[in-house]
Design a protein around this motif. Structure first.
Motif, PDB file in Angstrom:
ATOM      1  N   GLU A  15     -23.342  34.188  -6.968  1.00 61.93           N
ATOM      2  CA  GLU A  15     -22.306  33.450  -6.239  1.00 61.93           C
ATOM      3  C   GLU A  15     -21.066  34.312  -6.020  1.00 61.93           C
ATOM      4  O   GLU A  15     -20.463  34.285  -4.953  1.00 61.93           O
ATOM      5  CB  GLU A  15     -21.938  32.162  -6.987  1.00 61.93           C
ATOM      6  CG  GLU A  15     -23.025  31.127  -6.998  1.00 61.93           C
ATOM      7  CD  GLU A  15     -23.326  30.595  -5.612  1.00 61.93           C
ATOM      8  OE1 GLU A  15     -22.382  30.409  -4.811  1.00 61.93           O
ATOM      9  OE2 GLU A  15     -24.511  30.378  -5.318  1.00 61.93           O
ATOM     10  N   THR A  16     -20.676  35.071  -7.040  1.00 55.34           N
ATOM     11  CA  THR A  16     -19.514  35.948  -6.919  1.00 55.34           C
ATOM     12  C   THR A  16     -19.750  37.003  -5.854  1.00 55.34           C
ATOM     13  O   THR A  16     -18.873  37.289  -5.036  1.00 55.34           O
ATOM     14  CB  THR A  16     -19.196  36.611  -8.270  1.00 55.34           C
ATOM     15  OG1 THR A  16     -18.938  35.596  -9.236  1.00 55.34           O
ATOM     16  CG2 THR A  16     -17.992  37.524  -8.164  1.00 55.34           C
ATOM     17  N   ARG A  17     -20.934  37.596  -5.859  1.00 58.57           N
ATOM     18  CA  ARG A  17     -21.269  38.613  -4.859  1.00 58.57           C
ATOM     19  C   ARG A  17     -21.225  38.004  -3.457  1.00 58.57           C
ATOM     20  O   ARG A  17     -20.688  38.593  -2.520  1.00 58.57           O
ATOM     21  CB  ARG A  17     -22.647  39.187  -5.147  1.00 58.57           C
ATOM     22  CG  ARG A  17     -23.010  40.327  -4.231  1.00 58.57           C
ATOM     23  CD  ARG A  17     -24.370  40.918  -4.531  1.00 58.57           C
ATOM     24  NE  ARG A  17     -24.411  41.437  -5.887  1.00 58.57           N
ATOM     25  CZ  ARG A  17     -25.352  41.150  -6.764  1.00 58.57           C
ATOM     26  NH1 ARG A  17     -26.347  40.365  -6.444  1.00 58.57           N
ATOM     27  NH2 ARG A  17     -25.332  41.665  -7.971  1.00 58.57           N
ATOM     28  N   LYS A  18     -21.772  36.813  -3.301  1.00 61.05           N
ATOM     29  CA  LYS A  18     -21.789  36.157  -1.997  1.00 61.05           C
ATOM     30  C   LYS A  18     -20.364  35.874  -1.508  1.00 61.05           C
ATOM     31  O   LYS A  18     -20.042  36.125  -0.347  1.00 61.05           O
ATOM     32  CB  LYS A  18     -22.576  34.842  -2.093  1.00 61.05           C
ATOM     33  CG  LYS A  18     -22.828  34.203  -0.747  1.00 61.05           C
ATOM     34  CD  LYS A  18     -23.458  32.818  -0.825  1.00 61.05           C
ATOM     35  CE  LYS A  18     -24.594  32.684  -1.782  1.00 61.05           C
ATOM     36  NZ  LYS A  18     -25.201  31.341  -1.756  1.00 61.05           N
ATOM     37  N   ARG A  19     -19.509  35.368  -2.410  1.00 56.49           N
ATOM     38  CA  ARG A  19     -18.130  35.071  -2.023  1.00 56.49           C
ATOM     39  C   ARG A  19     -17.353  36.340  -1.689  1.00 56.49           C
ATOM     40  O   ARG A  19     -16.566  36.365  -0.740  1.00 56.49           O
ATOM     41  CB  ARG A  19     -17.418  34.313  -3.142  1.00 56.49           C
ATOM     42  CG  ARG A  19     -17.802  32.860  -3.216  1.00 56.49           C
ATOM     43  CD  ARG A  19     -16.884  32.103  -4.142  1.00 56.49           C
ATOM     44  NE  ARG A  19     -16.904  32.630  -5.489  1.00 56.49           N
ATOM     45  CZ  ARG A  19     -17.513  32.074  -6.519  1.00 56.49           C
ATOM     46  NH1 ARG A  19     -18.170  30.954  -6.344  1.00 56.49           N
ATOM     47  NH2 ARG A  19     -17.468  32.620  -7.708  1.00 56.49           N
ATOM     48  N   ALA A  20     -17.566  37.402  -2.455  1.00 55.12           N
ATOM     49  CA  ALA A  20     -16.836  38.648  -2.214  1.00 55.12           C
ATOM     50  C   ALA A  20     -17.191  39.234  -0.854  1.00 55.12           C
ATOM     51  O   ALA A  20     -16.300  39.683  -0.115  1.00 55.12           O
ATOM     52  CB  ALA A  20     -17.138  39.653  -3.326  1.00 55.12           C
ATOM     53  N   ASN A 133     -11.189  28.266  -4.738  1.00 53.24           N
ATOM     54  CA  ASN A 133     -10.316  27.229  -5.286  1.00 53.24           C
ATOM     55  C   ASN A 133      -9.697  27.668  -6.607  1.00 53.24           C
ATOM     56  O   ASN A 133      -9.362  26.859  -7.453  1.00 53.24           O
ATOM     57  CB  ASN A 133     -11.051  25.900  -5.461  1.00 53.24           C
ATOM     58  CG  ASN A 133     -11.479  25.331  -4.134  1.00 53.24           C
ATOM     59  OD1 ASN A 133     -10.787  25.485  -3.136  1.00 53.24           O
ATOM     60  ND2 ASN A 133     -12.639  24.719  -4.110  1.00 53.24           N
ATOM     61  N   ARG A 134      -9.624  28.977  -6.792  1.00 49.23           N
ATOM     62  CA  ARG A 134      -8.982  29.573  -7.966  1.00 49.23           C
ATOM     63  C   ARG A 134      -8.805  31.057  -7.665  1.00 49.23           C
ATOM     64  O   ARG A 134      -9.215  31.544  -6.632  1.00 49.23           O
ATOM     65  CB  ARG A 134      -9.808  29.389  -9.231  1.00 49.23           C
ATOM     66  CG  ARG A 134     -11.179  30.027  -9.162  1.00 49.23           C
ATOM     67  CD  ARG A 134     -11.986  29.673 -10.402  1.00 49.23           C
ATOM     68  NE  ARG A 134     -13.341  30.125 -10.291  1.00 49.23           N
ATOM     69  CZ  ARG A 134     -13.766  31.331 -10.602  1.00 49.23           C
ATOM     70  NH1 ARG A 134     -12.936  32.232 -11.066  1.00 49.23           N
ATOM     71  NH2 ARG A 134     -15.022  31.661 -10.479  1.00 49.23           N
ATOM     72  N   PHE A 135      -8.202  31.786  -8.577  1.00 44.98           N
ATOM     73  CA  PHE A 135      -7.974  33.209  -8.372  1.00 44.98           C
ATOM     74  C   PHE A 135      -9.091  34.016  -9.010  1.00 44.98           C
ATOM     75  O   PHE A 135      -9.375  33.862 -10.186  1.00 44.98           O
ATOM     76  CB  PHE A 135      -6.624  33.625  -8.966  1.00 44.98           C
ATOM     77  CG  PHE A 135      -6.275  35.046  -8.678  1.00 44.98           C
ATOM     78  CD1 PHE A 135      -5.908  35.423  -7.411  1.00 44.98           C
ATOM     79  CD2 PHE A 135      -6.340  36.005  -9.665  1.00 44.98           C
ATOM     80  CE1 PHE A 135      -5.584  36.725  -7.137  1.00 44.98           C
ATOM     81  CE2 PHE A 135      -6.026  37.312  -9.404  1.00 44.98           C
ATOM     82  CZ  PHE A 135      -5.637  37.670  -8.128  1.00 44.98           C
ATOM     83  N   LEU A 136      -9.749  34.845  -8.215  1.00 43.57           N
ATOM     84  CA  LEU A 136     -10.805  35.718  -8.703  1.00 43.57           C
ATOM     85  C   LEU A 136     -10.331  37.151  -8.560  1.00 43.57           C
ATOM     86  O   LEU A 136      -9.989  37.589  -7.479  1.00 43.57           O
ATOM     87  CB  LEU A 136     -12.092  35.525  -7.894  1.00 43.57           C
ATOM     88  CG  LEU A 136     -13.255  36.450  -8.231  1.00 43.57           C
ATOM     89  CD1 LEU A 136     -13.780  36.140  -9.633  1.00 43.57           C
ATOM     90  CD2 LEU A 136     -14.357  36.288  -7.219  1.00 43.57           C
ATOM     91  N   LYS A 137     -10.262  37.869  -9.661  1.00 42.35           N
ATOM     92  CA  LYS A 137      -9.762  39.239  -9.614  1.00 42.35           C
ATOM     93  C   LYS A 137     -10.876  40.163  -9.195  1.00 42.35           C
ATOM     94  O   LYS A 137     -11.819  40.389  -9.932  1.00 42.35           O
ATOM     95  CB  LYS A 137      -9.220  39.657 -10.975  1.00 42.35           C
ATOM     96  CG  LYS A 137      -8.017  38.866 -11.377  1.00 42.35           C
ATOM     97  CD  LYS A 137      -7.525  39.299 -12.730  1.00 42.35           C
ATOM     98  CE  LYS A 137      -6.342  38.455 -13.133  1.00 42.35           C
ATOM     99  NZ  LYS A 137      -5.865  38.790 -14.440  1.00 42.35           N
ATOM    100  N   LEU A 138     -10.746  40.715  -7.986  1.00 40.62           N
ATOM    101  CA  LEU A 138     -11.707  41.709  -7.501  1.00 40.62           C
ATOM    102  C   LEU A 138     -11.066  42.503  -6.413  1.00 40.62           C
ATOM    103  O   LEU A 138     -10.437  42.056  -5.553  1.00 40.62           O
ATOM    104  CB  LEU A 138     -12.965  41.041  -6.989  1.00 40.62           C
ATOM    105  CG  LEU A 138     -14.022  41.986  -6.454  1.00 40.62           C
ATOM    106  CD1 LEU A 138     -14.554  42.896  -7.568  1.00 40.62           C
ATOM    107  CD2 LEU A 138     -15.133  41.217  -5.837  1.00 40.62           C
TER     108      LEU A 138
END
Length: 138
Positions: A15-20, A133-138
């Protein structure tokens, strides 16, 4: 664990990879729209803005790919080291691309390049917050 058992990414990693990569796609769209708007001020401003978008997206895509690759999946220390190395390479690629553009592309509009770079830098944080809907550090 032997080598025949492959480590597969979990749902969160996928999911993280898809969102990034979705963020990168939206930023590419923003860069194209900014270049089209800058094109109304002239051809030089238009291709300079597009060049600014490319200068931003190439290193950011490299870092995203490297940070979310599965080479060091499972080891926090190796993943953190990979992130630091990826960030250093991202900065080097960014500086080389910017230097090449400013040195070799004539005529060029520095205002268009830097305005698109700033726009994409600002949009990155905003898009991360809105998509997650939140902060993702990348």
């Amino acid at each position: 664990m032997n080598e025949s058992q492959a480590i597969k990414p979990g749902k969160h990693t996928r999911e993280t990879r898809k969102r990034a990569f979705k963020v990168l796609g939206v930023q590419a769209g923003i860069a194209l729209i900014a270049a089209a708007i800058a094109l109304t001020n002239g051809v030089v401003a238009g291709y300079s803005a597009l060049l600014g978008g490319v200068i931003y997206l190439i290193p950011q895509t490299y870092f995203t790919w490297r940070a979310l690759s599965l080479r060091n999946f499972g080891s926090a220390r190796a993943a953190l080291a990979d992130m630091y190395i990826g960030e250093i390479w991202k900065m080097m690629i960014y500086l080389v691309c910017l230097g090449l553009a400013l040195f070799f592309v004539k005529p060029i509009s520095p205002f268009s390049i830097f305005s698109v770079l700033i726009l994409l830098h600002l949009s990155h944080g905003f898009l991360q917050i809105k998509l997650n809907n939140r902060f993702l550090k990348l």
